[in-house]
Design a protein around this motif. Structure first.
Motif, PDB file in Angstrom:
ATOM      1  N   LEU A  16      -9.073  10.411   7.885  1.00  0.00           N
ATOM      2  CA  LEU A  16      -8.968  11.632   8.676  1.00  0.00           C
ATOM      3  C   LEU A  16      -8.177  11.388   9.960  1.00  0.00           C
ATOM      4  N   GLU A  17      -8.402  10.238  10.586  1.00  0.00           N
ATOM      5  CA  GLU A  17      -7.652   9.905  11.795  1.00  0.00           C
ATOM      6  C   GLU A  17      -6.170   9.705  11.496  1.00  0.00           C
ATOM      7  N   ALA A  18      -5.858   9.154  10.329  1.00  0.00           N
ATOM      8  CA  ALA A  18      -4.458   8.984   9.937  1.00  0.00           C
ATOM      9  C   ALA A  18      -3.771  10.331   9.783  1.00  0.00           C
ATOM     10  N   VAL A  19      -4.482  11.295   9.206  1.00  0.00           N
ATOM     11  CA  VAL A  19      -3.915  12.642   9.054  1.00  0.00           C
ATOM     12  C   VAL A  19      -3.695  13.283  10.427  1.00  0.00           C
ATOM     13  N   VAL A  20      -4.690  13.169  11.296  1.00  0.00           N
ATOM     14  CA  VAL A  20      -4.599  13.771  12.630  1.00  0.00           C
ATOM     15  C   VAL A  20      -3.467  13.147  13.444  1.00  0.00           C
ATOM     16  N   ASN A  21      -3.363  11.815  13.384  1.00  0.00           N
ATOM     17  CA  ASN A  21      -2.412  11.091  14.244  1.00  0.00           C
ATOM     18  C   ASN A  21      -1.054  10.855  13.590  1.00  0.00           C
ATOM     19  N   GLY A  22      -0.929  11.194  12.310  1.00  0.00           N
ATOM     20  CA  GLY A  22       0.337  10.968  11.623  1.00  0.00           C
ATOM     21  C   GLY A  22       0.642   9.501  11.389  1.00  0.00           C
ATOM     22  N   THR A  23      -0.416   8.682  11.236  1.00  0.00           N
ATOM     23  CA  THR A  23      -0.247   7.249  10.984  1.00  0.00           C
ATOM     24  C   THR A  23      -0.547   6.930   9.516  1.00  0.00           C
ATOM     25  N   GLU A  24      -0.210   5.716   9.104  1.00  0.00           N
ATOM     26  CA  GLU A  24      -0.445   5.320   7.722  1.00  0.00           C
ATOM     27  C   GLU A  24      -1.924   5.035   7.482  1.00  0.00           C
ATOM     28  N   PRO A  25      -2.492   5.531   6.391  1.00  0.00           N
ATOM     29  CA  PRO A  25      -3.851   5.126   6.027  1.00  0.00           C
ATOM     30  C   PRO A  25      -3.846   3.686   5.539  1.00  0.00           C
ATOM     31  N   LEU A  26      -5.002   3.054   5.528  1.00  0.00           N
ATOM     32  CA  LEU A  26      -5.063   1.650   5.121  1.00  0.00           C
ATOM     33  C   LEU A  26      -4.623   1.457   3.671  1.00  0.00           C
ATOM     34  N   VAL A  27      -5.057   2.338   2.792  1.00  0.00           N
ATOM     35  CA  VAL A  27      -4.657   2.244   1.379  1.00  0.00           C
ATOM     36  C   VAL A  27      -3.393   3.058   1.189  1.00  0.00           C
ATOM     37  N   LYS A  28      -2.289   2.363   0.985  1.00  0.00           N
ATOM     38  CA  LYS A  28      -0.990   3.016   0.853  1.00  0.00           C
ATOM     39  C   LYS A  28      -0.748   3.410  -0.605  1.00  0.00           C
ATOM     40  N   PRO A  29      -0.121   4.554  -0.845  1.00  0.00           N
ATOM     41  CA  PRO A  29       0.113   5.011  -2.214  1.00  0.00           C
ATOM     42  C   PRO A  29       0.853   4.000  -3.080  1.00  0.00           C
ATOM     43  N   GLU A  30       1.824   3.296  -2.509  1.00  0.00           N
ATOM     44  CA  GLU A  30       2.591   2.323  -3.296  1.00  0.00           C
ATOM     45  C   GLU A  30       1.695   1.181  -3.790  1.00  0.00           C
ATOM     46  N   GLU A  31       0.698   0.812  -2.989  1.00  0.00           N
ATOM     47  CA  GLU A  31      -0.232  -0.250  -3.387  1.00  0.00           C
ATOM     48  C   GLU A  31      -1.126   0.221  -4.532  1.00  0.00           C
ATOM     49  N   ALA A  32      -1.616   1.449  -4.426  1.00  0.00           N
ATOM     50  CA  ALA A  32      -2.446   2.001  -5.490  1.00  0.00           C
ATOM     51  C   ALA A  32      -1.641   2.176  -6.771  1.00  0.00           C
ATOM     52  N   LEU A  33      -0.365   2.516  -6.633  1.00  0.00           N
ATOM     53  CA  LEU A  33       0.510   2.630  -7.802  1.00  0.00           C
ATOM     54  C   LEU A  33       0.653   1.285  -8.499  1.00  0.00           C
ATOM     55  N   ALA A  34       0.797   0.214  -7.727  1.00  0.00           N
ATOM     56  CA  ALA A  34       0.925  -1.124  -8.307  1.00  0.00           C
ATOM     57  C   ALA A  34      -0.317  -1.490  -9.119  1.00  0.00           C
ATOM     58  N   VAL A  35      -1.490  -1.133  -8.606  1.00  0.00           N
ATOM     59  CA  VAL A  35      -2.733  -1.402  -9.341  1.00  0.00           C
ATOM     60  C   VAL A  35      -2.733  -0.657 -10.670  1.00  0.00           C
TER      61      VAL A  35
END
Length: 367
Positions: free
Chosen positions: A329-348
């Motif tokens: 939620l803080e990442a959405v509010v602040n426009g920062t990257e969340p800890l789990v990045k989509p590219e990492e989840a894609l690799a899994v």
């Protein structure tokens, strides 16, 4: 600060055990304004318990996406629907939190990432085990180079008898797979994240349908006996993953295996300076992190033993789930990257998909 307005699509097990309690504990950052489920009664119940007054209730997720009051969508539906809902959410300019795995197939997961990149919105996947204290400690040690060059790892996701007997876990059409895609995904995420290595060279896999259809195998199951006639997915899957730098990872995933040690959401890492093991699962009363190395001409072990337990068993949100929701939620509010990045989840997802493909075609899958 204006609160983010969250919609939950899918009001079943993971929503009630993890998402609702975790979001409620972050009420300073968000409020739940919409609830969608194919079973309307579940959505109504969730709205009454967790929603704001007058929260939207619907059985059609498109109505949620048309709601201008919704900022963020949390997808808690069966795996095969993740891609369709996520892509539609991005098209509707909503931020998306998708429960793990990203998708049941790498093709669909790639479509999700493409839609996310075009949308300009935020996107993350629910790998909340990264927020466990022992996983955070191990990741920090790896980032500081304390293990040296990590060239071998094991991703552990094995239960002796822990077949989930509710929902659609055994439905191959709805889930796309069994323990590999359900719990193997967490173990692999932890391992790759700590190694900070997503450059896969090749995958070999074996998938077993041995115990699911056996009546006698249901004895002693943690969640009660399952119906062998409706058990459609694998009961075990194993993968051998070779990285482009030569490092290798063994992945083991099972809901039911005749083995004494039940080790889940855990990893073993071996480096040139030291090794480390996380012990978590049914065989352990508390989670453990053990470092091992040579020092002063002797072998030694260093242990962290934070209070542990079975994640989300009986509900309650889990501390890591609450932290996960907060940072998202803080990442959405602040426009920062969340800890789990989509590219990492894609690799899994790509690795899991390759294990299934390797087993089906009886060959090595090159990346």
């Amino acid at each position: 600060m204006k609160k983010l307005r969250v919609a939950i699509i899918g009001c079943g097990g993971i929503a009630n055990q993890k998402q609702f309690p975790a979001l409620k504990k972050n009420a300073d950052l968000c409020e739940m304004v919409a609830f969608c489920d194919l079973i309307e009664e579940r959505a109504i119940k969730a709205a009454n318990e967790f929603g704001i007054k007058g929260a939207q209730v619907t059985t059609d997720y498109h109505e949620v996406l048309q709601n201008p009051d919704v900022d963020v969508v949390h997808i808690c539906t069966p795996n095969v629907s993740h891609s369709e809902i996520a892509i539609a959410s991005f098209d509707a300019k909503k931020h998306v939190y998708c429960e793990k795995p990203m998708s049941h197939s790498s093709t669909e997961a790639e479509k999700m990432v493409e839609a996310w990149k075009k949308s300009g919105m935020q996107f993350t996947v629910g790998y909340q085990n990264r927020f466990r204290p022992e996983v955070q400690n191990l990741h920090a040690s790896c980032a500081d180079g304390e293990l040296g060059d990590i060239y071998y790892g094991k991703a552990h996701a094995v239960r002796r008898r822990g077949v989930p007997t509710w929902g659609v876990f055994m439905d191959k059409e709805a889930q796309g797979g069994g323990p590999l895609i359900d719990i193997g995904t967490h173990a692999l995420d932890i391992t790759l994240w700590c190694m900070n290595n997503y450059d896969v060279d090749s995958v070999n896999g074996s998938v077993f349908y041995k115990l699911g259809g056996l009546e006698q195998a249901t004895e002693g199951n943690l969640f009660g006996p399952w119906d062998p006639k409706t058990y459609e997915v694998e009961d075990s899957a194993m993968g051998f993953i070779k990285m482009k730098n030569g490092a290798t990872i063994n992945l083991e995933a099972s809901w039911a295996l005749n083995i004494l040690e039940s080790r889940e959401a855990s990893t073993t890492l071996c480096g040139t300076k030291a090794g480390a093991e996380i012990h978590s699962g049914m065989s352990y009363g508390k989670n453990e992190l053990i470092y091992n190395r040579g020092k002063n001409n002797q072998l030694m072990e260093e242990t962290l033993s934070p209070v542990g337990g079975v994640a989300y068993f009986g509900g309650g949100g889990g501390e890591e789930g609450t932290i996960d929701a907060k940072q998202w939620l803080e990442a959405v509010v602040n426009g920062t990257e969340p800890l789990v990045k989509p590219e990492e989840a894609l690799a899994v997802t790509k690795v899991l998909d390759a294990i299934y493909k390797s087993a089906a075609e009886n060959k090595e899958i090159k990346f």
